[in-house]
Design an enzyme around this catalytic site. Sequence first.
Site, short mmCIF file in Angstrom:
data_model
loop_
_atom_site.label_atom_id
_atom_site.label_comp_id
_atom_site.label_asym_id
_atom_site.label_seq_id
_atom_site.Cartn_x
_atom_site.Cartn_y
_atom_site.Cartn_z
N ASP A 31 6.67 -1.29 -1.08
CA ASP A 31 7.04 -2.38 -0.65
C ASP A 31 8.36 -1.88 0.26
O ASP A 31 9.35 -1.61 -0.11
CB ASP A 31 7.16 -3.32 -1.76
N GLY A 36 9.52 -9.69 0.46
CA GLY A 36 9.39 -9.03 -0.92
C GLY A 36 11.03 -8.79 -2.03
O GLY A 36 12.18 -8.53 -1.30
N ALA A 74 0.68 -6.36 2.27
CA ALA A 74 2.02 -6.54 3.07
C ALA A 74 1.15 -7.17 3.75
O ALA A 74 0.42 -6.66 4.85
CB ALA A 74 2.26 -4.45 3.27
N TYR A 141 -1.58 -14.80 14.02
CA TYR A 141 -2.41 -14.35 12.48
C TYR A 141 -3.47 -14.44 11.79
O TYR A 141 -3.60 -12.74 11.24
CB TYR A 141 -1.69 -15.67 11.16
N PHE A 169 -7.34 -18.46 0.00
CA PHE A 169 -8.04 -20.25 0.74
C PHE A 169 -6.17 -20.37 -0.16
O PHE A 169 -4.98 -19.14 -0.05
CB PHE A 169 -8.82 -20.91 0.05
N ASN A 170 -6.12 -21.39 -0.66
CA ASN A 170 -4.15 -22.05 -0.42
C ASN A 170 -4.26 -21.63 -1.81
O ASN A 170 -4.25 -21.99 -3.13
CB ASN A 170 -4.72 -23.58 -0.76
N HIS A 187 5.07 -23.88 2.66
CA HIS A 187 4.06 -24.21 2.10
C HIS A 187 4.41 -25.71 0.59
O HIS A 187 5.62 -25.83 0.46
CB HIS A 187 3.68 -22.92 0.68
#
Length: 328
Positions: A31, A36, A74, A141, A169-170, A187
Amino acid sequence: MNILVTGGAGYIGSVVVEETINAGHRTIVYDNLVKGHREMVDPSAIFVEGDLLDRPFLEKTFVEHDIEAVIHMAAYSLVGESVADPSKYYMNNVVAGISLLDAMRDSGVSKIVFSSTAAVYGEPEKQPIEELDRTAPTNPYGDTKLAFEHALKGYERAYGIRFVSLRYFNAAGASERCGELHDPETHLIPIVLQAAAGSREAVEIYGDDYPTHDGTCVRDYIHVIDLARAHVKAISMLDEKSGIFNLGCGGEGYSVKEVIEAAEKITGKKIPTRISDRRPGDPAVLIASSERIRSELGWIPEYQDLSLIIESAWKWMQRKGTAANTGN
Ligand code: UDP
């Protein structure tokens, strides 16, 4: 197995790392810490700070840790930002991803699990969405995630790299240690909980005139632990074949208003709301058909109930004290 997790210090990545470790895999997090958080990485994982565009360092990492499979998480993931700055998204989600695939090919690593998204479907033709439905992203995106899926197909054919692409999905909720901590937060569930905690004035409901039962958008929320466990199952499948899977719970989903009501019950707080304009590019309903992943990978969500998802996020926020210090 020795698994490299790119983006393993992110929200979903850090929970995936916990689950690969629970499943007994030696886990190496790769990462660059742009998004992050180092402290979110499970202490049992090996942490390597590096960039995917740094091919020599990436290949050295493959050799040094004898990597056998990659979970590639990532990426940048904000729809609005991708519209404003597509270059950033193509560079990180496509170009850096290709650098990773080339490094895998040249190092003889032939298994990859990829974090894809429901955004590849764009405005869906029907619900629930099945994997063979039309893919027509409505923003850069989604375009970049679909472009990388196309690359995976080409790399499998030409270089024998097997892949599983998981179209999320969410994702929501938290594990004991890891939860959602974005800056800025966009979100719904963390925003609703910030409003419950009083660190945000109100929740803006983006449109209440959608063709749904209460006029607000309906989504398929999946607990991040269930989502992470699907990656572990996907790794096992790579011994045999490649595949593309929706990763949602299916069912009826939950509207924005239902999420707010459930959060009020769990937190015991009144959550102030304000109706505002629709957010551009938001489809009215996004529900996964999860038939394929259930039957082919034997994946069954354990925390399907929305209240379990919200409760885990609320507890995590309170433990971290994030509700108090992450306004706006
Ligand atoms: N949403 C909202 N207010 C907010 C954030 C989100 O009304 O402050 C709505 C958004 O329009 C969508 C749903 O909540 O219908 C879930 O949005 P989120 O950004 O969490 O996930 P997405 O579905 O965009 O991936």
